[in-house]
Design an enzyme around this catalytic site. Structure first.
Site, PDB file in Angstrom:
ATOM      1  N   ASN A   9       4.439  -0.660  11.331  1.00  0.00           N
ATOM      2  CA  ASN A   9       4.198   0.888  11.094  1.00  0.00           C
ATOM      3  C   ASN A   9       3.433   1.190  12.236  1.00  0.00           C
ATOM      4  O   ASN A   9       2.134   0.884  12.159  1.00  0.00           O
ATOM      5  CB  ASN A   9       3.648   1.281   9.720  1.00  0.00           C
ATOM      6  CG  ASN A   9       3.146   2.682   9.771  1.00  0.00           C
ATOM      7  OD1 ASN A   9       3.510   3.601  10.622  1.00  0.00           O
ATOM      8  ND2 ASN A   9       2.287   3.061   8.889  1.00  0.00           N
ATOM      9  N   LYS A  11       2.286   3.799  13.354  1.00  0.00           N
ATOM     10  CA  LYS A  11       1.516   5.191  13.029  1.00  0.00           C
ATOM     11  C   LYS A  11       1.406   6.096  14.435  1.00  0.00           C
ATOM     12  O   LYS A  11       2.565   5.963  15.051  1.00  0.00           O
ATOM     13  CB  LYS A  11       0.165   4.681  12.646  1.00  0.00           C
ATOM     14  CG  LYS A  11       0.065   3.863  11.634  1.00  0.00           C
ATOM     15  CD  LYS A  11      -1.230   3.391  11.099  1.00  0.00           C
ATOM     16  CE  LYS A  11      -1.171   2.724   9.768  1.00  0.00           C
ATOM     17  NZ  LYS A  11      -2.361   2.280   9.051  1.00  0.00           N
ATOM     18  N   HIS A  95       3.153   7.402   2.697  1.00  0.00           N
ATOM     19  CA  HIS A  95       2.081   6.540   3.243  1.00  0.00           C
ATOM     20  C   HIS A  95       0.883   7.275   2.831  1.00  0.00           C
ATOM     21  O   HIS A  95       0.574   8.454   2.815  1.00  0.00           O
ATOM     22  CB  HIS A  95       2.191   6.367   4.709  1.00  0.00           C
ATOM     23  CG  HIS A  95       1.307   5.426   5.156  1.00  0.00           C
ATOM     24  ND1 HIS A  95      -0.015   5.619   5.480  1.00  0.00           N
ATOM     25  CD2 HIS A  95       1.535   4.162   5.707  1.00  0.00           C
ATOM     26  CE1 HIS A  95      -0.637   4.598   5.788  1.00  0.00           C
ATOM     27  NE2 HIS A  95       0.340   3.530   5.827  1.00  0.00           N
ATOM     28  N   GLU A  97      -1.677   7.588   4.408  1.00  0.00           N
ATOM     29  CA  GLU A  97      -2.347   8.565   5.290  1.00  0.00           C
ATOM     30  C   GLU A  97      -1.604   9.811   5.235  1.00  0.00           C
ATOM     31  O   GLU A  97      -2.373  11.099   5.452  1.00  0.00           O
ATOM     32  CB  GLU A  97      -2.229   8.028   6.684  1.00  0.00           C
ATOM     33  CG  GLU A  97      -3.355   6.831   6.964  1.00  0.00           C
ATOM     34  CD  GLU A  97      -2.659   5.843   7.957  1.00  0.00           C
ATOM     35  OE1 GLU A  97      -1.689   6.133   8.870  1.00  0.00           O
ATOM     36  OE2 GLU A  97      -3.264   4.568   7.941  1.00  0.00           O
ATOM     37  N   GLU A 167      -0.200  -0.665  -0.699  1.00  0.00           N
ATOM     38  CA  GLU A 167      -0.949  -0.688   0.249  1.00  0.00           C
ATOM     39  C   GLU A 167      -2.160  -0.010  -0.343  1.00  0.00           C
ATOM     40  O   GLU A 167      -2.578   1.115  -0.501  1.00  0.00           O
ATOM     41  CB  GLU A 167      -0.632   0.121   1.336  1.00  0.00           C
ATOM     42  CG  GLU A 167       0.661  -0.277   2.328  1.00  0.00           C
ATOM     43  CD  GLU A 167       0.534   0.190   3.489  1.00  0.00           C
ATOM     44  OE1 GLU A 167       0.617  -0.290   4.397  1.00  0.00           O
ATOM     45  OE2 GLU A 167       0.503   1.424   3.633  1.00  0.00           O
ATOM     46  N   GLY A 173      -6.671  -0.661   7.683  1.00  0.00           N
ATOM     47  CA  GLY A 173      -7.299  -0.656   9.058  1.00  0.00           C
ATOM     48  C   GLY A 173      -8.575  -0.929   8.746  1.00  0.00           C
ATOM     49  O   GLY A 173      -9.787  -0.844   9.433  1.00  0.00           O
ATOM     50  N   SER A 212      -4.291  -4.676   6.196  1.00  0.00           N
ATOM     51  CA  SER A 212      -4.912  -5.605   7.133  1.00  0.00           C
ATOM     52  C   SER A 212      -4.123  -6.941   7.220  1.00  0.00           C
ATOM     53  O   SER A 212      -4.861  -7.988   7.175  1.00  0.00           O
ATOM     54  CB  SER A 212      -6.628  -5.763   6.591  1.00  0.00           C
ATOM     55  OG  SER A 212      -7.050  -4.498   6.890  1.00  0.00           O
TER      56      SER A 212
HETATM   57  P1  13P Z   1      -3.277  -2.150   8.917  1.00  0.00           P
HETATM   58  O1  13P Z   1      -2.617  -3.165   9.062  1.00  0.00           O
HETATM   59  O2  13P Z   1      -3.696  -1.619  10.436  1.00  0.00           O
HETATM   60  O3  13P Z   1      -4.365  -2.251   7.993  1.00  0.00           O
HETATM   61  O4  13P Z   1      -2.364  -0.850   8.189  1.00  0.00           O
HETATM   62  C1  13P Z   1      -1.653  -0.945   7.118  1.00  0.00           C
HETATM   63  C2  13P Z   1      -0.871   0.148   6.882  1.00  0.00           C
HETATM   64  O5  13P Z   1      -1.135   1.234   6.812  1.00  0.00           O
HETATM   65  C3  13P Z   1       0.783  -0.070   7.082  1.00  0.00           C
HETATM   66  O6  13P Z   1       1.299   0.955   6.944  1.00  0.00           O
END
Ligand code: 13P
Length: 250
Positions: A9, A11, A95, A97, A167, A173, A212
């Site tokens: 992803n 983002k 997601h 976010e 997740e 992150g 992560s």
């Molecule tokens: P990270 O791998 O940067 O922690 O992000 C995970 C994520 O949100 C994937 O959709």
């Protein structure tokens, strides 16, 4: 047997040229991979160009979001058919976010999931608890609600083709991965809830872990019986590290 799926992803990262350059490198570094399915989810603006680059390769592409209406006066939104038209076979839905910054709810997740399926896209539905919810010991309750409400009303056939991504919000992150045991516990619970809703589809649906994931922790996570792949942010942005994730078993 569930085929592992390693998904990146991206983002809100990368211009069109940057996105194309990474998939170009990835295409050759993972050309020999057949035992793991590979998915990249760039931004909307890069989808068309990235699709041209990956055509005929073992890389699938997906969007990071869509809107549920087929067309009309919805300024700034992208319909499921438009996503499909760029060459996507997958789409991320709900997601954390999007839930956190754009007010997405289990109800909108459900509408988007159904609209994606109608357009012939495979939804990757994201679920997960916040740190506060984990500390309050309500992780299972949160996950159960997200699954029951977000995935309500699918046919058993649809239920086995979609993908779920667990997740934990506190692991995204942050460099703080869930331990393989912590992740496995929620994955097994997810499959149990799924089996109450959709019976045998629970054995076929793929459940990815995200938060992560990196080249160091990927193989221990992938050893867990109910973890069928990863949804990766940071470590998917460069071809070198994402290649290591795709080749986690080598
Ligand atoms: P990270 O791998 O940067 O922690 O992000 C995970 C994520 O949100 C994937 O959709």
């Amino acid at each position: 047997m569930r085929k592992p799926l390693m998904a990146g992803n991206w983002k809100m990262n990368k211009t069109v040229a940057e996105a194309v350059s990474v998939v170009k490198a990835l295409k050759s570094s993972i050309a020999d991979v057949t035992d793991v399915e590979v998915l990249i989810c760039p931004t909307f603006t890069a989808l068309y160009a990235v699709n041209n680059e990956v055509k005929g390769s073992n890389i699938n592409i997906g969007a990071q979001n869509l809107f549920w209406e087929p067309k009309g006066a919805f300024t700034g939104e992208i319909s499921p058919t438009m996503v499909k038209d760029t060459g996507c076979s997958y789409v991320l839905i709900g997601h954390s976010e999007r839930r956190q910054y754009f007010n997405e709810t289990d109800e909108t997740v459900n509408k988007k999931t159904k609209a994606a399926l109608v357009a012939g896209l495979i939804p990757v539905i994201c679920i997960g608890e916040t740190l506060k919810e984990r500390e309050q010991n309500i992780t299972f309750k949160v996950i159960e609600k997200q699954i029951k409400e977000g995935l309500a009303g699918l046919t058993p056939q649809q239920a086995e083709t979609i993908v779920i991504a667990y997740e934990p919000v506190w692991a995204i992150g942050t460099g703080k991965t869930a331990t393989p045991d912590q992740a496995q516990e929620v994955h097994a619970f997810t499959r149990k809830v799924y089996s109450q809703m959709y019976g045998d589809a629970s054995q076929k649906v793929r459940i990815l872990y995200g938060g992560s994931v990196n080249p160091t922790n990927v193989s221990d996570l992938m050893k867990q019986p109910d973890i069928d792949g990863g949804l990766v942010g940071g470590a998917s942005l460069e071809a070198e590290s994402f290649t290591k994730l795709v080749k986690y078993s080598k």
